[in-house]
Design a protein around this motif. Structure first.
Motif, PDB file in Angstrom:
ATOM      1  N   ARG A  56      -0.051  -9.515   8.109  1.00 51.96           N
ATOM      2  CA  ARG A  56       0.811  -8.791   7.179  1.00 51.96           C
ATOM      3  C   ARG A  56       1.406  -9.729   6.131  1.00 51.96           C
ATOM      4  N   ALA A  60       0.527  -9.897   1.930  1.00 49.36           N
ATOM      5  CA  ALA A  60       1.590  -9.665   0.958  1.00 49.36           C
ATOM      6  C   ALA A  60       1.751 -10.852   0.009  1.00 49.36           C
ATOM      7  N   ARG A 108      -5.626  -1.126 -11.807  1.00 49.88           N
ATOM      8  CA  ARG A 108      -5.139  -0.235 -10.753  1.00 49.88           C
ATOM      9  C   ARG A 108      -4.199   0.826 -11.313  1.00 49.88           C
ATOM     10  N   ARG A 109      -3.349   0.430 -12.263  1.00 50.34           N
ATOM     11  CA  ARG A 109      -2.388   1.391 -12.820  1.00 50.34           C
ATOM     12  C   ARG A 109      -3.069   2.533 -13.566  1.00 50.34           C
ATOM     13  N   THR A 112      -3.823   4.933 -10.270  1.00 49.20           N
ATOM     14  CA  THR A 112      -2.896   5.397  -9.242  1.00 49.20           C
ATOM     15  C   THR A 112      -2.364   6.799  -9.509  1.00 49.20           C
ATOM     16  N   GLY A 113      -2.245   7.158 -10.780  1.00 49.19           N
ATOM     17  CA  GLY A 113      -1.735   8.487 -11.104  1.00 49.19           C
ATOM     18  C   GLY A 113      -2.625   9.599 -10.550  1.00 49.19           C
ATOM     19  N   THR A 116      -1.855  10.214  -6.316  1.00 45.44           N
ATOM     20  CA  THR A 116      -0.503  10.298  -5.772  1.00 45.44           C
ATOM     21  C   THR A 116      -0.450  11.286  -4.605  1.00 45.44           C
ATOM     22  N   VAL A 117       0.608  11.159  -3.824  1.00 49.96           N
ATOM     23  CA  VAL A 117       0.821  12.078  -2.702  1.00 49.96           C
ATOM     24  C   VAL A 117       0.813  13.521  -3.205  1.00 49.96           C
ATOM     25  N   HIS A 347      -2.487  -4.094   3.198  1.00 50.61           N
ATOM     26  CA  HIS A 347      -1.078  -4.311   2.943  1.00 50.61           C
ATOM     27  C   HIS A 347      -1.017  -5.127   1.665  1.00 50.61           C
ATOM     28  N   GLY A 348       0.107  -5.055   0.952  1.00 52.28           N
ATOM     29  CA  GLY A 348       0.190  -5.818  -0.287  1.00 52.28           C
ATOM     30  C   GLY A 348      -0.437  -5.054  -1.445  1.00 52.28           C
ATOM     31  N   ILE A 349      -0.695  -5.777  -2.525  1.00 51.89           N
ATOM     32  CA  ILE A 349      -1.073  -5.092  -3.770  1.00 51.89           C
ATOM     33  C   ILE A 349      -2.445  -4.417  -3.700  1.00 51.89           C
ATOM     34  N   HIS A 350      -3.275  -4.818  -2.749  1.00 57.54           N
ATOM     35  CA  HIS A 350      -4.609  -4.217  -2.673  1.00 57.54           C
ATOM     36  C   HIS A 350      -4.686  -3.043  -1.693  1.00 57.54           C
ATOM     37  N   THR A 351      -3.553  -2.640  -1.171  1.00 58.64           N
ATOM     38  CA  THR A 351      -3.524  -1.497  -0.259  1.00 58.64           C
ATOM     39  C   THR A 351      -4.388  -0.355  -0.780  1.00 58.64           C
ATOM     40  N   GLN A 355      -5.679   6.121   0.157  1.00 61.11           N
ATOM     41  CA  GLN A 355      -5.213   6.404   1.523  1.00 61.11           C
ATOM     42  C   GLN A 355      -4.638   7.808   1.682  1.00 61.11           C
ATOM     43  N   GLN A 356      -3.989   8.319   0.655  1.00 65.90           N
ATOM     44  CA  GLN A 356      -3.411   9.666   0.818  1.00 65.90           C
ATOM     45  C   GLN A 356      -4.515  10.721   0.814  1.00 65.90           C
TER      46      GLN A 356
ATOM     47  N   GLN B  26       6.414  10.168  -7.267  1.00 68.11           N
ATOM     48  CA  GLN B  26       5.596   9.217  -8.026  1.00 68.11           C
ATOM     49  C   GLN B  26       5.373   9.737  -9.430  1.00 68.11           C
ATOM     50  N   GLU B  28       3.664  10.946 -12.674  1.00 70.71           N
ATOM     51  CA  GLU B  28       2.432  11.725 -12.856  1.00 70.71           C
ATOM     52  C   GLU B  28       1.302  10.879 -13.428  1.00 70.71           C
ATOM     53  N   ASN B  29       1.649   9.956 -14.292  1.00 74.86           N
ATOM     54  CA  ASN B  29       0.606   9.230 -15.018  1.00 74.86           C
ATOM     55  C   ASN B  29       0.128   7.977 -14.305  1.00 74.86           C
ATOM     56  N   ASP B  30       1.065   7.157 -13.883  1.00 72.83           N
ATOM     57  CA  ASP B  30       0.586   5.900 -13.305  1.00 72.83           C
ATOM     58  C   ASP B  30       0.912   5.771 -11.817  1.00 72.83           C
ATOM     59  N   GLY B  31       1.452   6.822 -11.227  1.00 76.42           N
ATOM     60  CA  GLY B  31       1.649   6.820  -9.777  1.00 76.42           C
ATOM     61  C   GLY B  31       2.795   5.960  -9.290  1.00 76.42           C
ATOM     62  N   PRO B  55       3.971  -1.171   0.845  1.00 76.20           N
ATOM     63  CA  PRO B  55       3.093  -2.339   0.976  1.00 76.20           C
ATOM     64  C   PRO B  55       3.358  -3.406  -0.077  1.00 76.20           C
TER      65      PRO B  55
END
Ligand code: SF4
Lengths: 408, 66
Positions: A56, A60, A108-109, A112-113, A116-117, A347-351, A355-356, B26, B28-31, B55
């Motif tokens: 872990r 991180a 990644r950014r 990620t949108g 999301t959950v 774990h960390g930035i590459h999680t 996953q959701q 979160q 909407e755009n970049d989570g 994490p």
């Protein structure tokens, strides 16, 4: 008993304890020296990290770089015909799992949108439909059938195809080539051919998204002028590969594990509310994505050892997830356990980005399968199930199952 | 008590929104994380769980502020 275990030469991979537990030598090593030297096949003296806390902490810490292009990252696999690396590998555009900040962050950014959950919850009903349709098809077959082929692989493939905007009709191309790409000791020519075929296919696909964008993730990314075609192809490769191979293996190996633990399976059938915890426990217990590489960019203290700059460091998530210091009776499948905190998504930035999505696919998948097939059983002896010890993502090659009645 | 989130560290994993949906959402755009209730009146244990589950170590509970 500390320090009495010899330094391993090469990574022990034989599942000699059970199909689900870490190799015995790994377990012994974790007890004796959770951060241990490891001699790589090419002679490099690197490290193997097996203890939960140390893994872990390492994941991180971005001083343990994910890049392959700073220095040589030594391989554990022996690829016939592949000379030992003498140079770092160049960075592949878009492959952000092999990047550090800020390059990793930038890519990644953009994604990620979409994962999301909230977005994934909106997809839940639709994923349940996909599962039900696949189960309808399976129920029409005469058992025994291969659960991998009829259920575990199609479900996540259908889902990720739809999300990304990849035609499901092209599945043979990406399923076969992904599988070839994940072979541990592949024929080098075959591996390169598989990679070439995948990237050629995906490059054409993303160019078509550029020309005529639709309502899907690849089209959204294609609208972003900041991303080159090469980057987009790399991102598509990652998402497609990670999007179907991982969940497919969890569904198939998870079903095998449940069938091998009939009391647990009965409890899960009796109480569907147990499902979210059961999924977390299966994630922990099976840890199908086990081995990850890092490169030490400086001398770093970890778990009382000093990892020298330039070392290749390998973590075993399976070993960490079976660490008795973190989980009581770790080699027992216990669906009632609160297994959250497991490291199966990293774990960390590459999680894990997906996953959701994976959680929802697994809940829907196991729930549907167990409800529709109340008499599901293995159609061959358990010790004849072909395990994927030869692959970079663990699972079963086939899971022949049968049933006496299928529910509507 | 207050929760703070470091949006530069956040990698949009969604763990906070999963374990404590009353406290986190979160973008909407970049989570990236959005705090729904930075001032923590209740739900301390959920908040702690989120801090632990993150994490990227992007979340903190500041017990000295209200
Ligand atoms: S858990 Fe951490 S990384 Fe994930 S969305 Fe929340 S703040 Fe960001």
């Amino acid at each position: 008993m500390s320090q009495t275990v010899p330094i391993p030469h090469g990574l022990p991979t034989e599942r000699d304890a059970s199909p689900f537990d870490p190799p015995r030598e790994i377990t012994r090593l974790r007890e004796a020296r959770p951060v241990s030297p490891l001699v790589f096949p090419d002679g490099h003296e690197g490290w193997l990290v097996t203890g939960y806390d140390a893994v872990r902490q390492l994941m991180a810490d971005t001083r343990f770089s994910s890049r392959q292009d700073i220095g040589i990252v030594h391989a554990l696999d022996n690829i016939p015909g592949m000379p030992a690396a003498t140079e770092p590998s160049p960075q592949i555009p878009g492959l952000f799992i092999a990047m550090d900040p800020p390059d990793h962050t930038r890519l990644r950014r953009k994604l990620t949108g979409a994962f999301t959950v909230r977005r994934m919850r909106q997809l839940e009903e639709h994923i349940i439909d996909i599962v039900e349709r696949q189960l309808d098809e399976m129920a029409r077959l005469t058992p025994p059938v291969d659960l991998v082929k009829e259920f575990a692989l199609p479900v996540p493939s259908l889902v990720i195809c739809e999300l990304l905007g990849v035609p499901y009709a092209d599945r043979a191309t990406f399923q076969d080539n992904s599988a070839k790409f994940l072979v541990k000791n592949p024929d080098l020519d075959e591996k390169m051919a598989a990679y070439g075929a995948m990237t050629t296919y995906l490059a054409e696909l993303v160019m078509s998204k550029h020309a005529a964008p639709g309502e899907d993730i690849l089209s959204d990314l294609a609208r972003d002028d900041d991303l080159s075609i090469e980057e987009l192809t790399g991102v598509a490769f990652l998402l497609l590969l990670a999007g179907h191979e991982t969940t497919a293996n969890m569904l198939a190996l998870g079903t095998f594990a449940l069938l091998e633990h009939p009391e647990q399976l009965a409890e899960l059938r009796a109480d569907p509310d147990l499902l979210p915890d059961a999924v977390e426990e299966l994630l922990r217990y099976l840890s199908i994505a086990d081995i990850f590489y890092r490169y030490a960019t400086e001398d770093i203290e970890l778990g009382g050892e000093t990892i020298g700059k330039g070392s290749t460091v390998v973590v075993s998530l399976l070993a960490a997830n079976h660490d008795p210091k973190r989980f009581d009776h770790p080699d027992t499948l216990d669906l009632h356990r609160k297994a959250r905190g497991h490291l199966s998504f990293g774990h960390g930035i590459h999680t894990c980005l997906g996953q959701q999505l994976a959680r929802i696919e697994m809940r829907a998948g196991f729930e549907g399968l167990l409800r529709r097939f109340p008499t599901l059983q293995l159609a061959i002896p358990a010790d004849e199930v072909k395990l994927k010890t030869d692959m970079n993502i663990y699972g079963v090659h086939e899971l022949p199952v049968s049933w006496t009645e299928a529910a509507r | 008590m207050r929760i703070s989130a470091d949006r530069e560290r956040c990698i949009g994993s969604g763990m906070c929104a999963l374990v404590a949906p009353d406290l986190f959402d979160q973008d909407e755009n970049d989570g990236r994380v959005r705090l729904l209730a930075p001032k923590l009146h209740s739900g301390l244990s959920a908040a702690r769980e989120a801090v632990d589950a993150c994490p990227a170590m992007a979340l903190e509970i500041d017990e000295s502020r209200d």
